[in-house]
Motif scaffolding. Structure first.
Motif, PDB file in Angstrom:
ATOM      1  N   GLU A   1      33.033  35.116  37.813  1.00 11.20           N
ATOM      2  CA  GLU A   1      31.762  35.789  38.136  1.00 11.20           C
ATOM      3  C   GLU A   1      31.307  35.588  40.013  1.00 11.20           C
ATOM      4  OE1 GLU A   1      31.932  35.795  34.598  1.00 11.20           O
ATOM      5  OE2 GLU A   1      32.424  33.970  35.823  1.00 11.20           O
ATOM      6  N   ALA A   2      32.063  34.221  40.080  1.00  8.63           N
ATOM      7  CA  ALA A   2      32.284  34.086  41.947  1.00  8.63           C
ATOM      8  C   ALA A   2      33.305  34.302  43.391  1.00  8.63           C
ATOM      9  CB  ALA A   2      32.263  32.370  42.007  1.00  8.63           C
ATOM     10  N   LEU A   3      33.981  34.976  41.935  1.00 13.48           N
ATOM     11  CA  LEU A   3      34.832  35.739  42.839  1.00 13.48           C
ATOM     12  C   LEU A   3      34.568  37.527  42.652  1.00 13.48           C
ATOM     13  CD1 LEU A   3      38.592  34.669  40.794  1.00 13.48           C
ATOM     14  CD2 LEU A   3      37.486  34.240  43.103  1.00 13.48           C
ATOM     15  N   ASP A   4      33.780  37.672  41.774  1.00 13.20           N
ATOM     16  CA  ASP A   4      33.231  39.189  41.666  1.00 13.20           C
ATOM     17  C   ASP A   4      32.429  38.713  43.075  1.00 13.20           C
ATOM     18  OD1 ASP A   4      34.837  40.009  39.790  1.00 13.20           O
ATOM     19  OD2 ASP A   4      33.728  39.348  38.448  1.00 13.20           O
ATOM     20  N   ALA A   5      31.438  38.106  42.980  1.00 17.26           N
ATOM     21  CA  ALA A   5      30.563  37.969  44.382  1.00 17.26           C
ATOM     22  C   ALA A   5      31.181  37.998  45.645  1.00 17.26           C
ATOM     23  CB  ALA A   5      29.061  36.793  43.954  1.00 17.26           C
TER      24      ALA A   5
ATOM     25  N   TYR B   1      34.418  39.098  46.666  1.00 23.52           N
ATOM     26  CA  TYR B   1      35.469  40.629  47.120  1.00 23.52           C
ATOM     27  C   TYR B   1      35.212  41.749  46.322  1.00 23.52           C
ATOM     28  CZ  TYR B   1      38.356  35.940  48.474  1.00 23.52           C
ATOM     29  OH  TYR B   1      38.295  34.808  48.689  1.00 23.52           O
ATOM     30  N   PHE B   2      33.719  41.186  45.702  1.00 19.81           N
ATOM     31  CA  PHE B   2      33.797  42.807  44.617  1.00 19.81           C
ATOM     32  C   PHE B   2      32.645  43.559  44.977  1.00 19.81           C
ATOM     33  CE2 PHE B   2      38.033  40.923  43.080  1.00 19.81           C
ATOM     34  CZ  PHE B   2      38.848  41.666  42.428  1.00 19.81           C
ATOM     35  N   ARG B   3      31.563  42.758  45.304  1.00 14.84           N
ATOM     36  CA  ARG B   3      30.408  43.619  46.146  1.00 14.84           C
ATOM     37  C   ARG B   3      30.097  44.755  45.873  1.00 14.84           C
ATOM     38  NH1 ARG B   3      26.590  39.453  49.047  1.00 14.84           N
ATOM     39  NH2 ARG B   3      26.770  37.933  46.841  1.00 14.84           N
TER      40      ARG B   3
ATOM     41  N   ALA C   1      46.412  41.283  43.277  1.00 13.15           N
ATOM     42  CA  ALA C   1      46.340  41.484  44.873  1.00 13.15           C
ATOM     43  C   ALA C   1      44.965  40.330  45.854  1.00 13.15           C
ATOM     44  CB  ALA C   1      45.685  42.788  45.098  1.00 13.15           C
ATOM     45  N   LEU C   2      44.167  39.685  44.239  1.00  7.34           N
ATOM     46  CA  LEU C   2      42.600  39.479  44.599  1.00  7.34           C
ATOM     47  C   LEU C   2      43.334  37.783  45.204  1.00  7.34           C
ATOM     48  CD1 LEU C   2      40.040  38.169  44.922  1.00  7.34           C
ATOM     49  CD2 LEU C   2      40.027  38.030  41.935  1.00  7.34           C
ATOM     50  N   ARG C   3      44.442  37.428  44.263  1.00  7.54           N
ATOM     51  CA  ARG C   3      44.918  35.294  44.199  1.00  7.54           C
ATOM     52  C   ARG C   3      45.718  35.795  45.927  1.00  7.54           C
ATOM     53  NH1 ARG C   3      49.311  35.485  39.708  1.00  7.54           N
ATOM     54  NH2 ARG C   3      50.995  36.011  40.683  1.00  7.54           N
ATOM     55  N   SER C   4      46.553  37.014  46.396  1.00  5.02           N
ATOM     56  CA  SER C   4      46.710  36.907  47.666  1.00  5.02           C
ATOM     57  C   SER C   4      45.871  36.653  49.286  1.00  5.02           C
ATOM     58  CB  SER C   4      47.795  37.868  47.578  1.00  5.02           C
ATOM     59  OG  SER C   4      48.640  37.922  46.701  1.00  5.02           O
ATOM     60  N   ARG C   5      44.746  37.434  48.545  1.00  2.00           N
ATOM     61  CA  ARG C   5      43.190  37.336  49.827  1.00  2.00           C
ATOM     62  C   ARG C   5      42.803  36.324  49.716  1.00  2.00           C
ATOM     63  NH1 ARG C   5      39.830  41.207  51.310  1.00  2.00           N
ATOM     64  NH2 ARG C   5      38.106  39.564  52.508  1.00  2.00           N
ATOM     65  N   HIS C   6      42.646  35.664  48.458  1.00  2.00           N
ATOM     66  CA  HIS C   6      41.724  34.589  48.481  1.00  2.00           C
ATOM     67  C   HIS C   6      42.483  33.147  49.366  1.00  2.00           C
ATOM     68  CE1 HIS C   6      39.142  31.029  47.650  1.00  2.00           C
ATOM     69  NE2 HIS C   6      40.100  30.994  46.972  1.00  2.00           N
TER      70      HIS C   6
END
Length: 283
Positions: free
Chosen positions: A256-260, A262-264, A65-70
């Motif tokens: 870590e950058a993706l967490d900041a 999309y997942f904060r 899901a993350l890669r499609s969103r990004h």
């Protein structure tokens, strides 16, 4: 993948993308066609295997899901730059063109590139679901290991004299170095403003012991499906290589950058997987 069969990996990706629509709230990636294209019913689905919620299932569907969103977030950046050609490499059951049928009104052309067998399977799935392929979407049959991407795109109506944006998700890790370079060179010679976003698996030497164990398990599963992992990268070396190919602006996003981004502040503990980075490169 099997030459005359659709990609098993593409099916698994689509199923997990559909499960994300049902199980995770708030969604990272909203795809109202994800269940329809597979003929799944969320209300009748609980207790079925496609809605398994093991720790591994959570990690995999979150990553997909993350890669499609990004990719679609980065596409919007490209649209603001005036880009009106979007190429989806290894499209599988991606539904962007169908979800955004109205984009044809602002002249965005979408080119979906994939293996012919996978594209024929997709056409069948869309037909059964009653989902029309919009006029602004063109299927481009290609095999990254055997055909020239530039030629396939040209024959499909792609204009190499205008800038374009490419997404390349869940593909690079299955290709040889030569096949990867051939695609990157195709993008690098396009007009200024063109770009590409792709995910890649980092060199196992850079992973924690837990991540390496997860990678080994993934490698066994995809190899059994006929699609073995072939390529891994050190981020800094990959960035240098992209500059050598002609890309001017490079942006690499770590887990870590993706967490900041999309997942904060999520309460469910979802986060980016630790095996892959996202790379965006602009000409």
């Amino acid at each position: 993948m099997q030459i005359d069969s659709p990609s098993i990996t593409a099916l698994r990706v689509a199923v997990r993308r559909a499960a994300h629509q049902v199980l995770d709230h708030p969604r990272i990636f909203d795809d109202p066609l994800a269940l329809r294209v597979l003929g799944l019913d969320a209300d009748a689905g609980h207790g079925r295997s496609w809605l398994d919620d093991t720790p591994l299932d959570r990690v995999l569907r979150t990553a997909l899901a993350l890669r499609s969103r990004h990719a679609e977030d980065t596409l919007q950046e490209a649209r603001l730059r005036g880009i009106d050609q979007y190429v989806v490499l290894g499209a599988g059951l991606d539904t962007f063109a169908c979800r955004h049928a109205a984009v044809g009104s602002d002249n965005l052309r979408v080119f979906e590139v994939d293996h012919p067998a996978t594209q024929e399977w997709k056409r069948q799935r869309l037909h059964l679901a009653g989902i029309a392929v919009p006029e602004h979407c063109t299927f481009v049959p290609a095999d990254f290991e055997r055909q020239t991407l530039a030629e396939g795109l040209r024959l499909a109506g792609f204009d190499p004299a205008r800038p374009a944006f490419f997404s390349w998700l869940g593909v690079v890790m299955y290709l040889t170095a030569d096949a990867i370079d051939a695609t990157l060179r195709t993008v690098a010679v396009l007009p200024a403003g063109s770009g590409i976003v792709f995910d890649y698996v980092i060199d196992p030497e850079l992973m924690s012991p837990l991540a390496r164990t997860a990678l080994n398990g993934l490698a066994v599963r995809v190899a059994a499906a006929g699609e073995p992992l072939r390529s891994f990268f050190v981020p800094a070396r990959l960035a240098d290589h992209l500059r050598q190919l002609g890309f001017g602006r490079i942006k690499d996003l770590s887990p870590e950058a993706l967490d900041a981004r999309y997942f904060r502040n999520r309460a469910d503990g979802l986060r980016a997987g630790r095996l892959a980075h996202f790379m965006t490169a602009w000409v």
